[in-house]
Design a protein around this motif. Structure first.
Motif, PDB file in Angstrom:
ATOM      1  N   TYR A  70      -9.752  -6.572  -7.676  1.00 15.11           N
ATOM      2  CA  TYR A  70      -9.862  -5.360  -6.856  1.00 15.11           C
ATOM      3  C   TYR A  70      -8.496  -4.848  -6.370  1.00 15.11           C
ATOM      4  N   ASN A  71      -7.465  -5.547  -6.756  1.00 13.10           N
ATOM      5  CA  ASN A  71      -6.141  -5.253  -6.193  1.00 13.10           C
ATOM      6  C   ASN A  71      -5.387  -4.227  -7.062  1.00 13.10           C
ATOM      7  N   PRO A  72      -4.863  -3.142  -6.468  1.00 12.42           N
ATOM      8  CA  PRO A  72      -4.104  -2.158  -7.255  1.00 12.42           C
ATOM      9  C   PRO A  72      -2.891  -2.775  -7.964  1.00 12.42           C
ATOM     10  N   MET A  73      -2.405  -3.908  -7.436  1.00 12.43           N
ATOM     11  CA  MET A  73      -1.214  -4.533  -8.015  1.00 12.43           C
ATOM     12  C   MET A  73      -1.478  -5.165  -9.392  1.00 12.43           C
ATOM     13  N   THR A  74      -2.764  -5.261  -9.773  1.00  8.91           N
ATOM     14  CA  THR A  74      -3.066  -5.822 -11.104  1.00  8.91           C
ATOM     15  C   THR A  74      -2.865  -4.774 -12.203  1.00  8.91           C
ATOM     16  N   LEU A  75      -2.843  -3.501 -11.804  1.00  9.91           N
ATOM     17  CA  LEU A  75      -2.784  -2.424 -12.811  1.00  9.91           C
ATOM     18  C   LEU A  75      -1.564  -2.509 -13.737  1.00  9.91           C
ATOM     19  N   PRO A  76      -0.335  -2.752 -13.223  1.00  6.58           N
ATOM     20  CA  PRO A  76       0.807  -2.813 -14.149  1.00  6.58           C
ATOM     21  C   PRO A  76       0.656  -3.887 -15.235  1.00  6.58           C
ATOM     22  N   SER A  77       0.078  -5.045 -14.871  1.00  7.70           N
ATOM     23  CA  SER A  77      -0.062  -6.105 -15.891  1.00  7.70           C
ATOM     24  C   SER A  77      -1.122  -5.710 -16.927  1.00  7.70           C
ATOM     25  N   ILE A  78      -2.152  -4.967 -16.485  1.00  5.40           N
ATOM     26  CA  ILE A  78      -3.188  -4.530 -17.442  1.00  5.40           C
ATOM     27  C   ILE A  78      -2.605  -3.505 -18.427  1.00  5.40           C
TER      28      ILE A  78
ATOM     29  N   PHE B  54       7.030  -1.428   2.290  1.00  3.26           N
ATOM     30  CA  PHE B  54       7.290  -2.696   1.591  1.00  3.26           C
ATOM     31  C   PHE B  54       6.465  -3.846   2.183  1.00  3.26           C
ATOM     32  N   ALA B  55       6.152  -3.771   3.479  1.00  2.00           N
ATOM     33  CA  ALA B  55       5.297  -4.808   4.079  1.00  2.00           C
ATOM     34  C   ALA B  55       3.920  -4.788   3.390  1.00  2.00           C
ATOM     35  N   ILE B  56       3.342  -3.598   3.246  1.00  2.00           N
ATOM     36  CA  ILE B  56       2.015  -3.486   2.594  1.00  2.00           C
ATOM     37  C   ILE B  56       2.124  -3.870   1.120  1.00  2.00           C
ATOM     38  N   PHE B  57       3.178  -3.419   0.477  1.00  3.15           N
ATOM     39  CA  PHE B  57       3.391  -3.703  -0.949  1.00  3.15           C
ATOM     40  C   PHE B  57       3.488  -5.209  -1.183  1.00  3.15           C
ATOM     41  N   ILE B  58       4.244  -5.881  -0.331  1.00  3.01           N
ATOM     42  CA  ILE B  58       4.429  -7.337  -0.492  1.00  3.01           C
ATOM     43  C   ILE B  58       3.109  -8.070  -0.203  1.00  3.01           C
ATOM     44  N   ILE B  59       2.417  -7.655   0.857  1.00  7.92           N
ATOM     45  CA  ILE B  59       1.126  -8.297   1.193  1.00  7.92           C
ATOM     46  C   ILE B  59       0.155  -8.170   0.020  1.00  7.92           C
ATOM     47  N   LEU B  60       0.079  -6.976  -0.573  1.00  9.83           N
ATOM     48  CA  LEU B  60      -0.833  -6.770  -1.712  1.00  9.83           C
ATOM     49  C   LEU B  60      -0.431  -7.640  -2.900  1.00  9.83           C
ATOM     50  N   ASN B  61       0.871  -7.817  -3.099  1.00 14.67           N
ATOM     51  CA  ASN B  61       1.338  -8.670  -4.198  1.00 14.67           C
ATOM     52  C   ASN B  61       1.013 -10.130  -3.948  1.00 14.67           C
TER      53      ASN B  61
ATOM     54  N   ILE C 281     -12.490  -1.257 -14.679  1.00 19.45           N
ATOM     55  CA  ILE C 281     -13.215  -0.344 -13.799  1.00 19.45           C
ATOM     56  C   ILE C 281     -13.102  -0.765 -12.323  1.00 19.45           C
ATOM     57  N   LYS C 282     -13.151  -2.096 -12.098  1.00 10.90           N
ATOM     58  CA  LYS C 282     -13.064  -2.595 -10.704  1.00 10.90           C
ATOM     59  C   LYS C 282     -11.717  -2.233 -10.064  1.00 10.90           C
ATOM     60  N   PRO C 283     -10.575  -2.603 -10.689  1.00 15.28           N
ATOM     61  CA  PRO C 283      -9.295  -2.230 -10.035  1.00 15.28           C
ATOM     62  C   PRO C 283      -9.106  -0.717  -9.913  1.00 15.28           C
ATOM     63  N   ILE C 284      -9.633   0.044 -10.881  1.00 15.74           N
ATOM     64  CA  ILE C 284      -9.451   1.506 -10.788  1.00 15.74           C
ATOM     65  C   ILE C 284     -10.232   2.065  -9.599  1.00 15.74           C
ATOM     66  N   ILE C 285     -11.507   1.639  -9.483  1.00  9.16           N
ATOM     67  CA  ILE C 285     -12.323   2.154  -8.360  1.00  9.16           C
ATOM     68  C   ILE C 285     -11.721   1.715  -7.022  1.00  9.16           C
ATOM     69  N   SER C 286     -11.353   0.436  -6.915  1.00  5.18           N
ATOM     70  CA  SER C 286     -10.815  -0.041  -5.633  1.00  5.18           C
ATOM     71  C   SER C 286      -9.474   0.627  -5.326  1.00  5.18           C
ATOM     72  N   THR C 287      -8.675   0.902  -6.375  1.00  4.48           N
ATOM     73  CA  THR C 287      -7.382   1.568  -6.158  1.00  4.48           C
ATOM     74  C   THR C 287      -7.601   2.986  -5.636  1.00  4.48           C
ATOM     75  N   VAL C 288      -8.540   3.689  -6.252  1.00  5.35           N
ATOM     76  CA  VAL C 288      -8.808   5.066  -5.815  1.00  5.35           C
ATOM     77  C   VAL C 288      -9.353   5.069  -4.377  1.00  5.35           C
ATOM     78  N   LEU C 289     -10.270   4.130  -4.090  1.00  6.40           N
ATOM     79  CA  LEU C 289     -10.833   4.059  -2.731  1.00  6.40           C
ATOM     80  C   LEU C 289      -9.749   3.754  -1.698  1.00  6.40           C
ATOM     81  N   LEU C 290      -8.930   2.749  -2.016  1.00  7.36           N
ATOM     82  CA  LEU C 290      -7.843   2.368  -1.105  1.00  7.36           C
ATOM     83  C   LEU C 290      -6.875   3.543  -0.906  1.00  7.36           C
ATOM     84  N   SER C 291      -6.620   4.266  -1.996  1.00  6.60           N
ATOM     85  CA  SER C 291      -5.712   5.432  -1.920  1.00  6.60           C
ATOM     86  C   SER C 291      -6.285   6.491  -0.993  1.00  6.60           C
ATOM     87  N   LEU C 292      -7.598   6.740  -1.117  1.00  7.74           N
ATOM     88  CA  LEU C 292      -8.217   7.756  -0.263  1.00  7.74           C
ATOM     89  C   LEU C 292      -8.156   7.341   1.202  1.00  7.74           C
TER      90      LEU C 292
END
Lengths: 303, 251
Positions: free
Chosen positions: B202-210, B184-191, B225-236
């Motif tokens: 570039y933030n994965p948190m933008t995906l739900p609104s899109i 939740f610390a990481i989740f809140i920081i990203l939000n 494309i930007k949030p998807i690539i950054s989300t996948v990279l961050l996930s890896l």
């Protein structure tokens, strides 16, 4: 070849030295009892040997492999933790199936049945979560020996067992003599004395003793005799002037405890004295130190 | 080895009921979403006979907006709660040290858990999507497959990120509570970072609104494309660093 060898192995937690400069040597094929008071560092040593904890300094070799280089050596070890934890949703058979899967066993069904029979869990259909501590301990032993590893590391293997279970487990461990190396920690000195070839005693993180039981008994022999005669007073008067007698004290009505300089010399001389003084010998006992005596001496005196 | 470890995960989910909990939650909200979209306006109107409430007529889009909301709120919470203890609870319980002492590669152990979770969640999501689509089509015959499907694919990318964050937190923490704190610390920081315009794309948190924008208007893959690539990279990064940390961790 040594099954376990450590060189200056140390583990510190902040400023506390849990294990300090441990130089352990366990030859292959022996049953090695690892003794020490609570908090001495027994479990920490085992965690270091299994790479579950990182050493602060020093090295360890298991079956010739440097354990800091690779963890492949773990496949040759059967491990039983002090408090065995399992996946509670499995039955004993399902759990052993999982262990055989991750141990890379081929066609393990027959072996699993044998193991379940050995630890008397073959008729148990309930989930592990419902097992008593003793049943879990037995299952722990089964999973440790399932893949037939050459080295067993057992942390307090008999601690939760009833007397019958303890005897069976000790008999099982004793049956590995010469075939597998067994390294086990315990508080129960009687167990060690019954089945071990070698012992190590750890105190405050330091190994204070690492030797065979035979050598230990020789080196810690107290050269003490207990004799019971019809005229103890007369015998004590005679013995007090002899230079090979170090100490003597009367015990009960007719008994004497003798501490001598040279046990063999005393064994030869005493019968002659008794005969010369016309004293009747009722009882003669050589006082051998027990493992408990040695353990207490080492733990209390550090020697 | 990974498949053998995944088999154990599958057994665990079946035997502990986690499988049924997740199946129920996905199916329940898949069916509920189009029904709610269809009948909620009539329900609101029927609440008061004295005041006239004007509610726009429902469309198929409302079904999938509702579906997306449920996925991002309730299903999200259930997934996090079910998966968060996957590594941490094994460390806490002592089973991790028992398995690690068998000489298995700890990184493979973490990957097997993640792989199982992602495959399992994607299977659930697929079932839920087709159920939702079926009921939406029944209630709103004009329902468009492509828009609904694209929005769900976007949620799948977001889910991928959430699962890597879950496994990362679980690998670092030594208990469920610690792992929840890290998650939740990481989740809140990203939000919080999401309010910075430069970070937002570039933030994965933008995906739900899109997801919602797509359902409401049209699919524009170029903008995502930007949030998807950054989300996948961050996930890896999360999954590899979690596995590397666990590999060296004391158990």
């Amino acid at each position: 070849m040594l099954a376990i060898k450590t060189e200056g192995l140390s583990k510190y937690f902040n400023n506390k030295k849990a294990v300090e400069d441990l130089n352990l040597q366990v030859p292959e094929g022996v049953i090695f009892g690892y003794l020490g008071p609570n908090g001495a560092g027994k479990t920490t040593t085992i965690r270091l040997l299994l790479s579950l904890a990182k050493p602060t300094k020093g090295r360890a070799y298991i079956l010739g492999e440097n354990i800091s280089k690779s963890r492949n050596y773990l496949k040759k070890i059967g491990f039983l933790p002090e408090v065995p934890s399992f996946y509670n949703f499995f039955t004993a058979k399902e759990f052993l199936n999982f262990i055989s899967d991750i141990s890379g066993m081929v066609k393990p069904n027959k072996k699993i049945e044998e193991m379940l029979q050995l630890v008397e869990l073959n008729k148990e259909k309930k989930r592990i979560g419902t097992y008593s501590r003793g049943m879990k301990q037995r299952l722990g032993i089964a999973q440790a020996i399932l893949s037939d590893p050459p080295l067993l590391i057992l942390d307090e293997p008999t601690s939760a067992l009833d007397p019958e279970g303890r005897k069976e487990t000790l008999d099982l461990i004793a049956s590995f003599k010469g075939q597998k190396t067994v390294f086990f920690s315990t508080h129960i000195l009687g167990d060690v004395e019954k089945i071990c070839d070698m012992v190590g005693i750890i105190k405050e993180g330091r190994l204070v003793l690492n030797d065979s039981i035979e050598n230990l008994k020789k080196s810690h022999s107290k050269r003490t005799l207990f004799i019971e005669v019809d005229k103890p007073k007369k015998l004590m008067e005679t013995l007090q002037y002899l230079n090979w007698v170090e100490e003597m004290s009367p015990v009960n009505k007719n008994g004497i405890i003798l501490q001598v300089k040279d046990l063999q010399f005393a064994q030869k001389s005493l019968p002659e004295i008794l005969s010369k003084e016309n004293i009747l010998l009722n009882k003669w006992e050589l006082k051998e130190p027990t493992l408990e005596d040695i353990f207490l001496e080492v733990v209390h005196n550090g020697n | 080895m990974v498949t053998k470890l995944m088999k154990k995960e599958w057994n665990e989910y079946l035997k502990t009921g986690k499988f049924y909990i997740l199946l129920f939650v996905f199916i329940f909200f898949a069916i509920l979403s189009p029904i709610t979209a269809k009948f909620m306006p009539e329900f609101i109107k029927s609440l008061s006979q004295e005041i006239t409430i004007t509610v726009p007529p429902p469309t198929w889009r409302d079904s999938f907006v509702q579906f997306s909301k449920n996925l991002n709120q309730i299903v999200f919470i259930v997934i996090v709660l079910v998966f968060l203890g996957s590594v941490a609870e094994e460390k806490n319980h002592g089973t991790a040290s028992l398995v690690a002492a068998k000489g298995i590669d700890r990184r493979k152990w973490v990957f097997s858990k993640f792989l199982f979770q992602i495959l399992f969640s994607l299977a659930m999501l697929t079932i839920a999507f087709f159920l939702c689509f079926y009921y939406a089509k029944l209630l709103f015959p004009e329902t468009q497959f492509y828009l609904a499907f694209s929005s769900t694919v976007l949620f799948a990318v977001y889910l991928f990120f959430i699962l890597t964050l879950t496994i990362f937190s679980s690998s670092i923490g030594n208990s469920m509570l610690q792992s929840a704190g890290i998650f939740f610390a990481i989740f809140i920081i990203l939000n919080i970072l999401n309010i910075i315009p430069q970070v937002n794309p570039y933030n994965p948190m933008t995906l739900p609104s899109i997801e919602n924008q797509w359902i409401a208007s049209k699919v524009a893959w170029g903008n995502t494309i930007k949030p998807i690539i950054s989300t996948v990279l961050l996930s890896l990064i999360l999954i590899f660093s979690g596995a590397a940390y666990f590999h060296k961790q004391e158990l």
